[in-house]
Enzyme design. Structure first.
Site, PDB file in Angstrom:
ATOM      1  N   GLU A  90       0.811  -1.219   0.000  1.00 46.22           N
ATOM      2  CA  GLU A  90       0.000   0.000   0.000  1.00 46.22           C
ATOM      3  C   GLU A  90       0.838   1.259   0.000  1.00 46.22           C
ATOM      4  O   GLU A  90       1.921   1.288   0.577  1.00 46.22           O
ATOM      5  CB  GLU A  90      -0.821   0.074   1.291  1.00 46.22           C
ATOM      6  CG  GLU A  90      -1.707  -1.081   1.526  1.00 46.22           C
ATOM      7  CD  GLU A  90      -2.410  -0.954   2.876  1.00 46.22           C
ATOM      8  OE1 GLU A  90      -2.932  -1.964   3.328  1.00 46.22           O
ATOM      9  OE2 GLU A  90      -2.431   0.136   3.452  1.00 46.22           O
ATOM     10  N   CYS A 103       2.781   8.498   1.559  1.00 50.47           N
ATOM     11  CA  CYS A 103       3.289   7.539   2.552  1.00 50.47           C
ATOM     12  C   CYS A 103       3.568   6.220   1.833  1.00 50.47           C
ATOM     13  O   CYS A 103       2.674   5.658   1.210  1.00 50.47           O
ATOM     14  CB  CYS A 103       2.231   7.356   3.642  1.00 50.47           C
ATOM     15  SG  CYS A 103       2.654   6.096   4.852  1.00 50.47           S
ATOM     16  N   CYS A 110       5.136  -6.984   8.062  1.00 50.64           N
ATOM     17  CA  CYS A 110       6.176  -6.427   8.943  1.00 50.64           C
ATOM     18  C   CYS A 110       6.523  -7.445  10.016  1.00 50.64           C
ATOM     19  O   CYS A 110       5.623  -8.041  10.623  1.00 50.64           O
ATOM     20  CB  CYS A 110       5.690  -5.131   9.581  1.00 50.64           C
ATOM     21  SG  CYS A 110       6.959  -4.366  10.628  1.00 50.64           S
ATOM     22  N   CYS A 117      -1.011  -2.839  15.225  1.00 46.80           N
ATOM     23  CA  CYS A 117      -0.786  -2.509  13.814  1.00 46.80           C
ATOM     24  C   CYS A 117      -1.222  -3.636  12.873  1.00 46.80           C
ATOM     25  O   CYS A 117      -0.873  -4.800  13.072  1.00 46.80           O
ATOM     26  CB  CYS A 117       0.698  -2.213  13.607  1.00 46.80           C
ATOM     27  SG  CYS A 117       1.132  -1.935  11.891  1.00 46.80           S
ATOM     28  N   CYS A 336      -2.073   1.789   8.610  1.00 53.17           N
ATOM     29  CA  CYS A 336      -1.190   1.087   7.691  1.00 53.17           C
ATOM     30  C   CYS A 336      -1.473  -0.415   7.684  1.00 53.17           C
ATOM     31  O   CYS A 336      -1.721  -1.024   8.706  1.00 53.17           O
ATOM     32  CB  CYS A 336       0.269   1.408   7.989  1.00 53.17           C
ATOM     33  SG  CYS A 336       1.012   0.588   9.376  1.00 53.17           S
TER      34      CYS A 336
HETATM   35  N1  SAH Z   1       7.600   0.420  11.000  1.00 54.94           N
HETATM   36  C1  SAH Z   1       7.821   1.817  11.115  1.00 54.94           C
HETATM   37  C2  SAH Z   1       7.161   2.623  10.018  1.00 54.94           C
HETATM   38  C3  SAH Z   1       5.795   2.189   9.597  1.00 54.94           C
HETATM   39  S1  SAH Z   1       4.525   2.383  10.819  1.00 54.94           S
HETATM   40  C4  SAH Z   1       7.391   2.331  12.474  1.00 54.94           C
HETATM   41  O1  SAH Z   1       6.765   1.589  13.216  1.00 54.94           O
HETATM   42  O2  SAH Z   1       7.726   3.457  12.778  1.00 54.94           O
HETATM   43  C5  SAH Z   1       4.311   4.153  10.817  1.00 54.94           C
HETATM   44  C6  SAH Z   1       3.605   4.691  12.034  1.00 54.94           C
HETATM   45  O3  SAH Z   1       2.229   4.271  12.034  1.00 54.94           O
HETATM   46  C7  SAH Z   1       4.207   4.204  13.330  1.00 54.94           C
HETATM   47  O4  SAH Z   1       4.412   5.261  14.225  1.00 54.94           O
HETATM   48  C8  SAH Z   1       3.144   3.249  13.834  1.00 54.94           C
HETATM   49  O5  SAH Z   1       3.193   3.154  15.227  1.00 54.94           O
HETATM   50  C9  SAH Z   1       1.875   3.887  13.331  1.00 54.94           C
HETATM   51  N2  SAH Z   1       0.714   2.984  13.295  1.00 54.94           N
HETATM   52  C10 SAH Z   1       0.672   1.693  12.932  1.00 54.94           C
HETATM   53  N3  SAH Z   1      -0.577   1.191  13.032  1.00 54.94           N
HETATM   54  C11 SAH Z   1      -1.354   2.203  13.472  1.00 54.94           C
HETATM   55  C12 SAH Z   1      -2.739   2.327  13.788  1.00 54.94           C
HETATM   56  N4  SAH Z   1      -3.580   1.306  13.646  1.00 54.94           N
HETATM   57  N5  SAH Z   1      -3.188   3.529  14.211  1.00 54.94           N
HETATM   58  C13 SAH Z   1      -2.344   4.575  14.350  1.00 54.94           C
HETATM   59  N6  SAH Z   1      -1.039   4.526  14.069  1.00 54.94           N
HETATM   60  C14 SAH Z   1      -0.537   3.349  13.643  1.00 54.94           C
HETATM   61 FE1  SF4 Z   2       5.819  -2.836  11.758  1.00 54.14          FE
HETATM   62 FE2  SF4 Z   2       3.447  -1.743  12.137  1.00 54.14          FE
HETATM   63 FE3  SF4 Z   2       5.143  -1.940  14.170  1.00 54.14          FE
HETATM   64 FE4  SF4 Z   2       5.669  -0.183  12.189  1.00 54.14          FE
HETATM   65  S1  SF4 Z   2       3.934  -0.135  13.615  1.00 54.14           S
HETATM   66  S2  SF4 Z   2       7.094  -1.628  13.166  1.00 54.14           S
HETATM   67  S3  SF4 Z   2       4.819  -1.325  10.432  1.00 54.14           S
HETATM   68  S4  SF4 Z   2       4.199  -3.672  13.053  1.00 54.14           S
END
Ligand code: SAH
Ligand code: SF4
Length: 357
Positions: A90, A103, A110, A117, A336
């Site tokens: 995505e 983004c 992951c 997440c 995400c």
């Molecule tokens: N793996 C990296 C980058 C991708 S996630 C990381 O974790 O930083 C990018 C951001 O989205 C992260 O801060 C993560 O905590 C947030 N995120 C993931 N799932 C989410 C959700 N369901 N609601 C809000 N933020 C979320």
């Molecule tokens: Fe992976 Fe989602 Fe955690 Fe980012 S927030 S490290 S994408 S599992």
């Protein structure tokens, strides 16, 4: 067949030469590929037909295609790309005033498996290649209406960027390259869940991109509940982020996904102030965007706005700079990894796989 987007400049120039092209024609192909975002050889108007045919016998222009696009009422557009091996990934276009942020993802799934997440729910399938990372930018750029350009890039989609630096660093070079996509490094932000060794490597790379660190909690025990695979302490992660600032002069952003009753309590704010107070940084609060399967247990809840405001106020009283992320694209499953999951779960229908443009 190999996509041209996987080739570095020299390899592409060599491929053109091997197909009977002149050096200037190699540079034309590069220009078509990155500057104009040509999707197939037919669009490379000033490249002779004979050369295009010779190249097409060995290469495709891109490896991925747009599988679906869904526009939310706030203008956010979620794109699902189908990769050469059938996997999907995505990216999200977020227009906001004069800004348009994209983004992008770095992995299919992951491995970090944060409890809140969608991307981590099934673990990781594989790393994206350099070409697959850059193609998200090429595909998204073409969706913009005339007069609108991509102004910002955030590497905050599916996957943990620091676990795929081999592909990500050349991809960012490509996105930054003034002769190609030409996006300034100051407009590019990479978000990590905290891998100190890889953060050092990221810091050693040129140019200076922005770094965001998904901290979520300053207390190690609580943080491990949220990020169960975390192999490093909060102190180690914050120290690595601070070294990044020291080396690059870029203030780090700490992201905190807020979950009601878990990490949005007054003591959680106090712990963050103790850990981050005095550091040159901003804390970005992200009220959790519910993921159906994860919300079902009732453990994970998005906090009400008043709780988020109270948390932000407590951090500010402690001297921290704070921003609160507005929810974008919620009606299109913006958190995400959700769109991909929805597609994986959906029963096959006739119109899946065709762009909805
Ligand atoms: N793996 C990296 C980058 C991708 S996630 C990381 O974790 O930083 C990018 C951001 O989205 C992260 O801060 C993560 O905590 C947030 N995120 C993931 N799932 C989410 C959700 N369901 N609601 C809000 N933020 C979320
Ligand atoms: Fe992976 Fe989602 Fe955690 Fe980012 S927030 S490290 S994408 S599992």
């Amino acid at each position: 067949m190999q996509p041209l987007t996987e080739l570095g400049d020299e390899a592409l120039l060599d491929a053109v030469a091997a197909s009977g092209g002149q050096p200037f024609q190699g540079r034309q192909v590069l220009h078509w590929l990155w500057r104009h975002g040509a999707e197939d050889f037919a669009q490379m108007a000033n490249v002779p037909q004979r050369l295009r045919t010779a190249l097409a016998a060995r290469f495709v222009v891109r490896g991925s295609t747009l599988a679906s696009a869904s526009l939310a009422s706030d203008g956010t557009e979620k794109l699902l790309l189908r990769l050469g091996d059938g996997e999907t990934v995505e990216c999200v276009l977020i227009p906001e005033g004069e800004r348009t942020t994209l983004c992008i993802s770095t992995q299919v799934g992951c491995p970090v498996r944060c409890v809140f997440c969608a991307s981590g729910m099934d673990g990781v399938r594989r790393n994206l290649t350099t070409g697959e990372i850059v193609e998200q930018v090429l595909v998204a750029r073409r969706r913009l209406p005339p007069g609108r350009r991509l102004t910002n890039l955030v590497v905050m989609g599916m996957g943990e960027p620091m676990l795929n630096l081999d592909a990500l660093l050349p991809a960012l070079q490509r996105i930054h390259d003034p002769a190609g996509i030409d996006m300034g490094a100051r407009r590019i932000t990479v978000s990590t869940s905290g891998y100190p060794r890889q953060m050092e490597r990221f810091a050693a790379a040129d140019p200076a991109y922005n770094l965001a660190v998904s901290l979520h909690a300053a207390d190690d025990v609580l943080r491990r509940r949220l990020v169960p695979t975390a192999g490093h302490s909060v102190a180690e992660i914050v120290a690595a982020a601070h070294r990044y600032f020291g080396r690059k002069g870029r203030e780090v952003t700490y992201e905190v996904v807020l979950l009601e009753g878990m990490n949005d309590r007054p003591e959680d704010a106090v712990a963050l102030v103790e850990t981050l107070g005095g550091l040159p940084c901003t804390v970005n609060l992200i009220p959790w965007n519910p993921v159906d399967e994860l919300a079902a247990g009732g453990q994970l809840r998005r906090p009400a706005a008043v709780r988020v405001d109270a948390f932000a106020a407590a951090l500010r009283r402690g001297g921290l700079k704070v921003t609160v992320r507005r929810q974008r694209g919620a009606d299109q499953a913006a958190a995400c990894g959700q769109l991909r999951r929805r597609e994986l779960m959906a029963p096959p229908t006739g119109d899946r796989g065709s762009p909805t443009a």
